[in-house]
Design a protein around this motif. Sequence first.
Motif: not given
Length: 273
Positions: A232-237
């Motif tokens: 999910x880091x891809x979505x957030x960052x």
Amino acid sequence: MSDSVDAASSGRVYAPEDDHAFPDERVNEVLDLVESDPEIQAYLDAQNVNPVARKRYNDHGAKHISIVRNRALCLYDLLKAGGVQFNGAGDQGLDEADEPVIIALAATLHDIGHVVHRSDHPYYSIPLAADVLDRVLPEFGFYDTEARVRVKGEVLHAILCHHTPETPLTLEAGVVRVADALDMEHGRSRKPYEQGGRGINTVSSQAIQQVSLESGDGAPVLVEIEMTDAAGVYQVDTLLKAKLDDSGLEDHIRIVAVTNHRADEQLVERVEL
């Protein structure tokens, strides 16, 4: 607590009947029209064909628009409650009550260019949205010809800046830009995922459990994102933080990502971006 009340309290659903930190009569009338307008609803259905059926990308139809519009208005409400001064309507000599109208219309029409192509869709959205606005704005008795031109220009500006290199010049446009990235929860990519789509945007969105908006400490808005794993880091960052940058809202919004184990929900990491 009902699901609707819980959703509203976490900044997920705009409730027209609630008290708000802004004049809401105009935007509530606008919402009544756009949610029942046959042409707009046809666009919201048709615009999903290219991204989902043909590109196996995330949903960009009626559900996406509902989520973006709701979160845009919730985000706007929190910012207004936090004393943030918006400039789009004011620069045009329009009323404060026109700020949420601009946001709601832009959020509704920002993706209709997908009926032409997924690539460069914001640019295709401009002429299509302009035609729709020319038809619907005269239906509201509170806009004369000059006001319609100015509202139209602000809506188109917000549409253009939601997914292009162009920098938003108004906070109304910044809200739409950020709200577009807030549609990232698991299940939102279910259709393309089941059809075999395995792009990073599709896979990473499976890791986002919930997105909540609430009053922040040190900033008017706290966006808290619960993730089941690091994908999910891809979505957030890469997506959300990238859209927050240069939105004009960087100093007004905090983003906190919480990672937990899917099995036992034990929190293992809390990171502020």
